[in-house]
Design a protein around this motif. Structure first.
Motif, PDB file in Angstrom:
ATOM      1  N   ALA A   1       0.859  -1.107   0.294  1.00  0.00           N
ATOM      2  CA  ALA A   1       0.000  -0.093   0.095  1.00  0.00           C
ATOM      3  C   ALA A   1       0.848   1.304   0.028  1.00  0.00           C
ATOM      4  N   ARG A   2       2.066   1.244   0.421  1.00  0.00           N
ATOM      5  CA  ARG A   2       3.043   2.335   0.480  1.00  0.00           C
ATOM      6  C   ARG A   2       3.348   2.756  -1.023  1.00  0.00           C
ATOM      7  N   LEU A   3       3.470   1.816  -1.836  1.00  0.00           N
ATOM      8  CA  LEU A   3       3.830   2.062  -3.282  1.00  0.00           C
ATOM      9  C   LEU A   3       2.790   2.821  -4.015  1.00  0.00           C
ATOM     10  N   PRO A   4       3.096   4.099  -4.057  1.00  0.00           N
ATOM     11  CA  PRO A   4       2.108   4.971  -4.861  1.00  0.00           C
ATOM     12  C   PRO A   4       1.174   4.137  -5.954  1.00  0.00           C
ATOM     13  N   ARG A   5       0.063   4.031  -6.174  1.00  0.00           N
ATOM     14  CA  ARG A   5      -0.695   3.555  -7.037  1.00  0.00           C
ATOM     15  C   ARG A   5      -0.683   4.199  -8.555  1.00  0.00           C
ATOM     16  N   GLN A   6      -0.393   5.498  -8.328  1.00  0.00           N
ATOM     17  CA  GLN A   6      -0.201   6.583  -9.442  1.00  0.00           C
ATOM     18  C   GLN A   6       0.865   7.241  -9.273  1.00  0.00           C
ATOM     19  N   VAL A   7       1.739   7.736 -10.381  1.00  0.00           N
ATOM     20  CA  VAL A   7       2.640   8.515 -10.393  1.00  0.00           C
ATOM     21  C   VAL A   7       2.504   9.498 -11.510  1.00  0.00           C
ATOM     22  N   GLU A   8       2.701  10.731 -11.166  1.00  0.00           N
ATOM     23  CA  GLU A   8       2.636  11.732 -12.324  1.00  0.00           C
ATOM     24  C   GLU A   8       3.690  12.717 -12.050  1.00  0.00           C
ATOM     25  N   THR A   9       4.124  13.292 -13.619  1.00  0.00           N
ATOM     26  CA  THR A   9       5.173  14.360 -13.628  1.00  0.00           C
ATOM     27  C   THR A   9       4.724  15.630 -14.196  1.00  0.00           C
ATOM     28  N   ARG A  10       4.866  16.635 -13.429  1.00  0.00           N
ATOM     29  CA  ARG A  10       4.255  17.839 -13.998  1.00  0.00           C
ATOM     30  C   ARG A  10       5.467  18.889 -13.812  1.00  0.00           C
ATOM     31  N   ASN A  11       5.415  19.908 -14.963  1.00  0.00           N
ATOM     32  CA  ASN A  11       6.432  20.967 -14.992  1.00  0.00           C
ATOM     33  C   ASN A  11       6.610  21.531 -13.474  1.00  0.00           C
ATOM     34  N   ARG A  12       5.381  21.872 -13.031  1.00  0.00           N
ATOM     35  CA  ARG A  12       5.422  22.685 -11.701  1.00  0.00           C
ATOM     36  C   ARG A  12       3.924  22.190 -10.895  1.00  0.00           C
ATOM     37  N   LEU A  13       4.490  21.863  -9.595  1.00  0.00           N
ATOM     38  CA  LEU A  13       3.579  21.796  -8.727  1.00  0.00           C
ATOM     39  C   LEU A  13       2.493  22.902  -8.389  1.00  0.00           C
ATOM     40  N   PRO A  14       1.412  22.770  -8.022  1.00  0.00           N
ATOM     41  CA  PRO A  14       0.654  24.126  -7.611  1.00  0.00           C
ATOM     42  C   PRO A  14       1.050  24.710  -6.347  1.00  0.00           C
ATOM     43  N   ARG A  15       1.192  26.041  -6.219  1.00  0.00           N
ATOM     44  CA  ARG A  15       1.642  26.667  -4.868  1.00  0.00           C
ATOM     45  C   ARG A  15       0.781  27.522  -4.591  1.00  0.00           C
ATOM     46  N   THR A  16       0.945  27.808  -3.170  1.00  0.00           N
ATOM     47  CA  THR A  16       0.174  29.103  -2.511  1.00  0.00           C
ATOM     48  C   THR A  16       1.168  30.203  -2.555  1.00  0.00           C
ATOM     49  N   ARG A  17       0.402  31.187  -2.321  1.00  0.00           N
ATOM     50  CA  ARG A  17       1.404  32.704  -2.657  1.00  0.00           C
ATOM     51  C   ARG A  17       2.580  32.713  -1.818  1.00  0.00           C
ATOM     52  N   SER A  18       2.513  31.815  -0.766  1.00  0.00           N
ATOM     53  CA  SER A  18       3.882  31.684   0.073  1.00  0.00           C
ATOM     54  C   SER A  18       4.732  30.819  -0.402  1.00  0.00           C
ATOM     55  N   GLY A  19       4.546  30.057  -1.468  1.00  0.00           N
ATOM     56  CA  GLY A  19       5.699  29.022  -1.930  1.00  0.00           C
ATOM     57  C   GLY A  19       5.424  27.652  -1.482  1.00  0.00           C
ATOM     58  N   LYS A  20       4.427  27.499  -0.593  1.00  0.00           N
ATOM     59  CA  LYS A  20       4.093  26.072  -0.214  1.00  0.00           C
ATOM     60  C   LYS A  20       3.492  25.434  -1.373  1.00  0.00           C
ATOM     61  N   ILE A  21       3.624  24.032  -1.275  1.00  0.00           N
ATOM     62  CA  ILE A  21       2.825  23.109  -2.348  1.00  0.00           C
ATOM     63  C   ILE A  21       1.362  23.431  -1.807  1.00  0.00           C
ATOM     64  N   ASP A  22       0.470  23.743  -2.906  1.00  0.00           N
ATOM     65  CA  ASP A  22      -0.962  23.770  -2.543  1.00  0.00           C
ATOM     66  C   ASP A  22      -1.610  22.582  -2.581  1.00  0.00           C
ATOM     67  N   ARG A  23      -1.796  21.924  -1.615  1.00  0.00           N
ATOM     68  CA  ARG A  23      -2.239  20.209  -1.569  1.00  0.00           C
ATOM     69  C   ARG A  23      -3.584  20.422  -2.025  1.00  0.00           C
ATOM     70  N   GLN A  24      -4.325  21.081  -1.422  1.00  0.00           N
ATOM     71  CA  GLN A  24      -5.737  21.353  -1.779  1.00  0.00           C
ATOM     72  C   GLN A  24      -5.908  21.168  -3.158  1.00  0.00           C
ATOM     73  N   ARG A  25      -5.368  22.168  -3.881  1.00  0.00           N
ATOM     74  CA  ARG A  25      -5.623  22.503  -5.220  1.00  0.00           C
ATOM     75  C   ARG A  25      -5.258  21.104  -5.885  1.00  0.00           C
ATOM     76  N   LEU A  26      -4.056  20.505  -5.509  1.00  0.00           N
ATOM     77  CA  LEU A  26      -3.534  19.465  -6.275  1.00  0.00           C
ATOM     78  C   LEU A  26      -4.534  18.465  -6.189  1.00  0.00           C
ATOM     79  N   LEU A  27      -4.946  17.882  -4.845  1.00  0.00           N
ATOM     80  CA  LEU A  27      -6.016  16.980  -4.558  1.00  0.00           C
ATOM     81  C   LEU A  27      -7.166  17.247  -5.768  1.00  0.00           C
ATOM     82  N   ALA A  28      -7.840  18.464  -5.445  1.00  0.00           N
ATOM     83  CA  ALA A  28      -8.937  18.890  -6.418  1.00  0.00           C
ATOM     84  C   ALA A  28      -8.503  18.451  -7.999  1.00  0.00           C
ATOM     85  N   GLU A  29      -7.473  18.813  -8.224  1.00  0.00           N
ATOM     86  CA  GLU A  29      -6.969  18.556  -9.856  1.00  0.00           C
ATOM     87  C   GLU A  29      -6.862  17.104  -9.908  1.00  0.00           C
ATOM     88  N   LEU A  30      -6.342  16.319  -9.040  1.00  0.00           N
ATOM     89  CA  LEU A  30      -6.138  14.893  -9.200  1.00  0.00           C
ATOM     90  C   LEU A  30      -7.575  14.137  -9.088  1.00  0.00           C
TER      91      LEU A  30
END
Length: 371
Positions: free
Chosen positions: A332-361
């Motif tokens: 179960a620890r091996l990701p079932r899906q692996v993607e490559t993107r040029n840029r991960l979505p980010r908040t204005r503060s520079g953190k990865i925007d995990r909520q946006r990433l989840l919504a997109e996925l």
């Protein structure tokens, strides 16, 4: 009344409020509507000596308004300079309306030193330094990752007496590469509710106490703690308990230093098995760095799945496959899906925007490699 302040006016307004003026709320140039709605500027302040209402980044949900008093801000400034060896000039390369950038400005105001400014890509770091004062800089890991590929930026970074790196997890490989190339890196752990970083290189700043248990969230106590959330007495009561800030992070003490393991909600159930997303992300980041021979930005998230309950998805900014990970992760620890993107979505503060990433996925057609 709490006064909303645009980026160009933050330094002047912060100087005024630290001198006893009305409290302020820094807002970005665009996208300020959620912050203004949260702020309810016409309502009286909930606490005495309020200096700033700073919005959380919203990387894991709706922004909250964090109430920081003048004594808390000053305590955070003084504890930082005490740990670094004394006041110095600071270069601001982070958004000033979030706590990390705000505290860079506050440090120069409290200490009476010079504030330099640079763009987020660090193209315009100051060429010269004050001859008699230390030079400090604060970055998020993404900035450091990208700087490593630019020799001209690295040459300027090497002139700083200390470079604070925080706001998100930094891989051991990233830190080692930066230090090997002469950068004086100081890792920081903290949040808006602690006036930014309050634990440096795993050690709490002066006056800060930690309560750490691997079965419970990290708790923090100290003079730089916030006084509550704007208009949210319920959330304040949940977070502030008997003088302690109860975080949403998990951690442990290793060789006398705090090691942050991830957030409480990083544990998901996939196919009936508990999976620690933070632990998986650490492995994915290391494998990606080894494959490409340089640090790589990655994110591992849990996406709702009708069959597995939650499917583990890894997203990388450099090419990566499930096969690359299969030697280090299994079941179960091996990701079932692996993607490559040029840029991960980010908040204005520079953190990865995990909520946006989840919504997109969650919205895209399912592309699980092995069901």
């Amino acid at each position: 009344m709490i006064r909303p302040v645009a980026p160009d006016d933050i330094a002047t307004a912060l100087a005024a409020t630290l001198s006893g003026g009305d409290p302020i709320a820094p807002v970005p140039e665009s996208g300020a509507e959620p912050i203004l709605t949260m702020l309810q500027a016409q309502r009286p302040a909930e606490v005495d000596e309020l200096a700033v209402v700073v919005a959380t980044s919203g990387s894991t949900g709706v922004p909250k308004g964090v109430l920081l008093t003048r004594p808390a801000v000053v305590a955070g400034v003084e504890a930082t300079h005490d740990r670094l060896g004394g006041p110095g000039d600071w270069t601001l390369a982070l958004p000033e309306h979030y706590v990390a950038g705000l505290m860079v400005t506050a440090r120069t105001l409290v200490a009476g030193t010079t504030l330099h400014r640079a763009g987020p890509h660090l193209d315009d770091l100051p060429e010269t330094a004050h001859p008699s004062r230390p030079q400090y800089l604060s970055l998020v890991p993404t900035q450091l990752v990208r700087a490593l590929e630019r020799p001209e930026v690295m040459a300027r970074l090497a002139r700083y007496d200390a470079i604070l790196v925080g706001g998100a997890a930094s891989s051991a490989d990233l830190l080692e590469r930066a230090r090997t190339r002469g950068l004086r890196i100081v890792t920081t752990y903290g949040m808006s509710e602690t006036c930014g970083g309050c634990v440096y290189d795993g050690q709490p700043l002066a006056g800060v106490e930690l309560r750490v248990d691997t079965t419970a969230p990290i708790a923090i106590r100290g003079p730089m703690l916030f006084s509550g959330y704007r208009g949210r007495a319920d959330l304040t009561a949940e977070a502030l308990q008997d003088g302690w800030l109860v975080t949403r992070d998990r951690g442990r003490i290793v060789d006398g230093r705090l090691e942050v393991l991830g957030r409480l909600d990083d544990i998901v159930i996939s196919g009936g098995v508990n999976v620690d997303l933070a632990e998986v992300e650490t492995v994915v980041r290391r494998v990606a760095a080894e494959k490409h021979d340089h640090p790589v930005e990655v994110a591992v998230v849990g996406v709702p799945d009708p069959e597995w309950g939650t499917r583990v998805v890894a997203v990388s900014e450099s090419p990566l496959t499930r096969e690359d990970l299969s030697g280090d992760l299994s079941g179960a620890r091996l990701p079932r899906q692996v993607e490559t993107r040029n840029r991960l979505p980010r908040t204005r503060s520079g953190k990865i925007d995990r909520q946006r990433l989840l919504a997109e996925l969650a919205a895209q057609p399912e592309r699980v490699e092995d069901r």
